[in-house]
Scaffold this motif. Structure first.
Motif, PDB file in Angstrom:
ATOM      1  N   ASN A  31      49.360   7.436  -8.020  1.00  0.00           N
ATOM      2  CA  ASN A  31      48.119   7.235  -8.755  1.00  0.00           C
ATOM      3  C   ASN A  31      47.685   5.769  -8.757  1.00  0.00           C
ATOM      4  OD1 ASN A  31      48.374   9.910  -9.275  1.00  0.00           O
ATOM      5  ND2 ASN A  31      48.331   9.742 -11.489  1.00  0.00           N
ATOM      6  N   ILE A  32      46.402   5.561  -8.501  1.00  0.00           N
ATOM      7  CA  ILE A  32      45.808   4.239  -8.576  1.00  0.00           C
ATOM      8  C   ILE A  32      44.606   4.305  -9.519  1.00  0.00           C
ATOM      9  CG2 ILE A  32      46.572   3.636  -6.253  1.00  0.00           C
ATOM     10  CD1 ILE A  32      43.706   4.041  -5.281  1.00  0.00           C
ATOM     11  N   GLY A  33      44.147   3.148  -9.952  1.00  0.00           N
ATOM     12  CA  GLY A  33      42.998   3.100 -10.840  1.00  0.00           C
ATOM     13  C   GLY A  33      42.021   2.025 -10.398  1.00  0.00           C
ATOM     14  N   PRO A  34      40.955   1.835 -11.136  1.00  0.00           N
ATOM     15  CA  PRO A  34      39.953   0.841 -10.759  1.00  0.00           C
ATOM     16  C   PRO A  34      40.502  -0.577 -10.915  1.00  0.00           C
ATOM     17  CG  PRO A  34      39.484   1.681 -12.947  1.00  0.00           C
ATOM     18  CD  PRO A  34      40.616   2.508 -12.405  1.00  0.00           C
ATOM     19  N   ARG A  35      39.896  -1.519 -10.197  1.00  0.00           N
ATOM     20  CA  ARG A  35      40.353  -2.902 -10.313  1.00  0.00           C
ATOM     21  C   ARG A  35      40.097  -3.450 -11.720  1.00  0.00           C
ATOM     22  NH1 ARG A  35      37.883  -8.130  -7.206  1.00  0.00           N
ATOM     23  NH2 ARG A  35      36.152  -7.634  -8.624  1.00  0.00           N
ATOM     24  N   GLY A  36      38.974  -3.093 -12.297  1.00  0.00           N
ATOM     25  CA  GLY A  36      38.624  -3.628 -13.605  1.00  0.00           C
ATOM     26  C   GLY A  36      38.740  -2.592 -14.695  1.00  0.00           C
ATOM     27  N   ASP A  37      37.917  -2.733 -15.714  1.00  0.00           N
ATOM     28  CA  ASP A  37      37.891  -1.827 -16.853  1.00  0.00           C
ATOM     29  C   ASP A  37      37.293  -0.495 -16.430  1.00  0.00           C
ATOM     30  OD1 ASP A  37      37.312  -0.492 -19.267  1.00  0.00           O
ATOM     31  OD2 ASP A  37      37.001  -2.369 -20.337  1.00  0.00           O
ATOM     32  N   GLY A  38      38.048   0.568 -16.633  1.00  0.00           N
ATOM     33  CA  GLY A  38      37.559   1.886 -16.248  1.00  0.00           C
ATOM     34  C   GLY A  38      36.337   2.331 -17.020  1.00  0.00           C
ATOM     35  N   TYR A  39      36.112   1.738 -18.178  1.00  0.00           N
ATOM     36  CA  TYR A  39      34.968   2.099 -19.007  1.00  0.00           C
ATOM     37  C   TYR A  39      33.728   1.261 -18.717  1.00  0.00           C
ATOM     38  CZ  TYR A  39      38.157   4.694 -22.115  1.00  0.00           C
ATOM     39  OH  TYR A  39      39.068   5.573 -22.655  1.00  0.00           O
ATOM     40  N   SER A  42      32.108  -3.911 -14.084  1.00  0.00           N
ATOM     41  CA  SER A  42      31.569  -5.263 -14.005  1.00  0.00           C
ATOM     42  C   SER A  42      32.266  -5.971 -12.851  1.00  0.00           C
ATOM     43  CB  SER A  42      31.784  -6.021 -15.317  1.00  0.00           C
ATOM     44  OG  SER A  42      33.165  -6.104 -15.626  1.00  0.00           O
ATOM     45  N   ASP A  43      31.670  -7.038 -12.353  1.00  0.00           N
ATOM     46  CA  ASP A  43      32.222  -7.719 -11.180  1.00  0.00           C
ATOM     47  C   ASP A  43      32.559  -6.682 -10.106  1.00  0.00           C
ATOM     48  OD1 ASP A  43      33.115  -9.793  -9.593  1.00  0.00           O
ATOM     49  OD2 ASP A  43      35.124  -9.824 -10.463  1.00  0.00           O
ATOM     50  N   MET A  44      31.567  -5.850  -9.797  1.00  0.00           N
ATOM     51  CA  MET A  44      31.788  -4.682  -8.950  1.00  0.00           C
ATOM     52  C   MET A  44      32.055  -5.082  -7.501  1.00  0.00           C
ATOM     53  SD  MET A  44      28.801  -2.458 -10.789  1.00  0.00           S
ATOM     54  CE  MET A  44      28.829  -1.031  -9.690  1.00  0.00           C
ATOM     55  N   LEU A  45      32.943  -4.336  -6.874  1.00  0.00           N
ATOM     56  CA  LEU A  45      33.317  -4.560  -5.480  1.00  0.00           C
ATOM     57  C   LEU A  45      32.340  -3.871  -4.541  1.00  0.00           C
ATOM     58  CD1 LEU A  45      37.111  -3.667  -5.849  1.00  0.00           C
ATOM     59  CD2 LEU A  45      36.133  -5.968  -5.869  1.00  0.00           C
ATOM     60  N   ASN A  46      32.141  -4.453  -3.370  1.00  0.00           N
ATOM     61  CA  ASN A  46      31.466  -3.692  -2.332  1.00  0.00           C
ATOM     62  C   ASN A  46      32.510  -2.825  -1.636  1.00  0.00           C
ATOM     63  OD1 ASN A  46      32.724  -5.191  -0.190  1.00  0.00           O
ATOM     64  ND2 ASN A  46      31.147  -6.786  -0.396  1.00  0.00           N
ATOM     65  N   VAL A  47      32.089  -1.993  -0.708  1.00  0.00           N
ATOM     66  CA  VAL A  47      33.007  -1.019  -0.098  1.00  0.00           C
ATOM     67  C   VAL A  47      34.150  -1.708   0.636  1.00  0.00           C
ATOM     68  CG1 VAL A  47      33.193   0.850   1.581  1.00  0.00           C
ATOM     69  CG2 VAL A  47      31.182   0.717   0.099  1.00  0.00           C
ATOM     70  N   ALA A  48      33.836  -2.744   1.398  1.00  0.00           N
ATOM     71  CA  ALA A  48      34.881  -3.442   2.155  1.00  0.00           C
ATOM     72  C   ALA A  48      35.884  -4.114   1.230  1.00  0.00           C
ATOM     73  CB  ALA A  48      34.247  -4.471   3.089  1.00  0.00           C
ATOM     74  N   GLU A  49      35.388  -4.728   0.153  1.00  0.00           N
ATOM     75  CA  GLU A  49      36.285  -5.374  -0.806  1.00  0.00           C
ATOM     76  C   GLU A  49      37.194  -4.348  -1.480  1.00  0.00           C
ATOM     77  OE1 GLU A  49      33.457  -9.128  -2.247  1.00  0.00           O
ATOM     78  OE2 GLU A  49      33.285  -7.162  -3.210  1.00  0.00           O
ATOM     79  N   ALA A  50      36.628  -3.197  -1.821  1.00  0.00           N
ATOM     80  CA  ALA A  50      37.422  -2.148  -2.466  1.00  0.00           C
ATOM     81  C   ALA A  50      38.485  -1.608  -1.517  1.00  0.00           C
ATOM     82  CB  ALA A  50      36.505  -1.026  -2.938  1.00  0.00           C
ATOM     83  N   GLU A  51      38.137  -1.446  -0.246  1.00  0.00           N
ATOM     84  CA  GLU A  51      39.117  -0.973   0.737  1.00  0.00           C
ATOM     85  C   GLU A  51      40.274  -1.962   0.844  1.00  0.00           C
ATOM     86  OE1 GLU A  51      39.515   0.104   5.505  1.00  0.00           O
ATOM     87  OE2 GLU A  51      37.534  -0.003   4.571  1.00  0.00           O
ATOM     88  N   SER A  52      39.952  -3.246   0.905  1.00  0.00           N
ATOM     89  CA  SER A  52      40.986  -4.273   1.003  1.00  0.00           C
ATOM     90  C   SER A  52      41.850  -4.302  -0.251  1.00  0.00           C
ATOM     91  CB  SER A  52      40.332  -5.641   1.220  1.00  0.00           C
ATOM     92  OG  SER A  52      41.300  -6.672   1.221  1.00  0.00           O
ATOM     93  N   TYR A  53      41.213  -4.199  -1.416  1.00  0.00           N
ATOM     94  CA  TYR A  53      41.941  -4.273  -2.677  1.00  0.00           C
ATOM     95  C   TYR A  53      42.940  -3.129  -2.823  1.00  0.00           C
ATOM     96  CZ  TYR A  53      42.919  -4.140  -7.672  1.00  0.00           C
ATOM     97  OH  TYR A  53      43.569  -4.098  -8.880  1.00  0.00           O
ATOM     98  N   HIS A  54      42.536  -1.920  -2.480  1.00  0.00           N
ATOM     99  CA  HIS A  54      43.390  -0.747  -2.696  1.00  0.00           C
ATOM    100  C   HIS A  54      44.352  -0.475  -1.544  1.00  0.00           C
ATOM    101  CE1 HIS A  54      41.618   0.479  -6.459  1.00  0.00           C
ATOM    102  NE2 HIS A  54      40.403   0.419  -5.945  1.00  0.00           N
TER     103      HIS A  54
END
Length: 221
Positions: A31-39, A42-54
């Motif tokens: 299980n993984i979750g969002p980089r920031g606050d799930g609720y 903010s400071d939202m990732l673009n698709v490429a950034e999210a792919e790299s982060y996860h």
């Protein structure tokens, strides 16, 4: 994190060996979750950034031989899409679970239906299925979208509390909600969600809520 995730998977493998039966198969999800606050996106990732982060955490679960990866409390499309892309690169199945507000929309204002349609169209239907978590059924019942969308929604981990995310954030005590109401809502949702087969609980729930939900579903099986 890498060490802890691998240890968690090994623990689940031992549990599976001890308790799995032919009638009750056990699937191990990393299980993984969002980089920031799930609720609050903010400071939202673009698709490429999210792919790299996860990517690193997903790679850990792949190496540890988890059966799949589940991304919970996703609150906007781009991060979910980046997570799916990372899972596809690592060649591990992925489940995407969105959280919804009291109006049935994602916290960034997008619709659940559009998120699923976009993810499926963009990734060639790569996600195994979709889920909703961390919202009470009264917040999203009859708001999830078309019959086509509902066929892709296989899981539900609802809140027992009917409070909004903001109210939950500011609560000083756990709100266990109305257990009977929650069980009835799960039953109603199963009637409108033909693929629903993975159930659990989120904010305010414990094993007693799950027991009541299962009793309700089994009584009408």
């Amino acid at each position: 994190m890498d060490r802890l995730n691998k240890t968690a998977v090994e623990h689940m493998k031992a549990m599976r060996q001890a308790f799995e039966t032919d009638r009750s198969r056990i699937i191990i999800s990393g299980n993984i979750g969002p980089r920031g606050d799930g609720y609050k996106p903010s400071d939202m990732l673009n698709v490429a950034e999210a792919e790299s982060y996860h990517s690193d955490q997903i790679a850990t679960f792949k190496d540890a031989e988890a059966d799949l990866v589940s991304a919970f409390t996703m609150n906007y499309l781009e991060e979910a899409l980046g997570g799916v892309n990372a899972a596809r690169v690592k060649e591990i199945p992925v489940v995407i679970s969105f959280t919804l507000e009291t109006d049935g929309r994602l916290p960034d204002g997008g619709t659940f239906e559009n998120a699923i349609e976009t993810l499926d169209r963009t990734t060639g239907n790569y996600p195994l299925y979709y889920m909703v978590n961390c919202a009470h059924p009264l917040h999203f019942k009859n708001k999830l979208g078309s019959e086509k969308t509902l066929k892709r929604v296989k899981g539900l981990r609802a809140n027992s509390s009917t409070k909004s995310h903001e109210e939950l954030d500011n609560s000083v005590e756990i709100d266990k909600g109305d257990m009977d109401l929650l069980a009835r809502e799960y039953l109603d949702l199963r009637n409108s969600m033909p693929a629903l087969s993975v159930i659990g609980g989120c904010c305010g729930t414990d094993h007693t809520h799950i027991e009541r939900i299962c009793e309700s579903l089994l009584a009408k099986a």
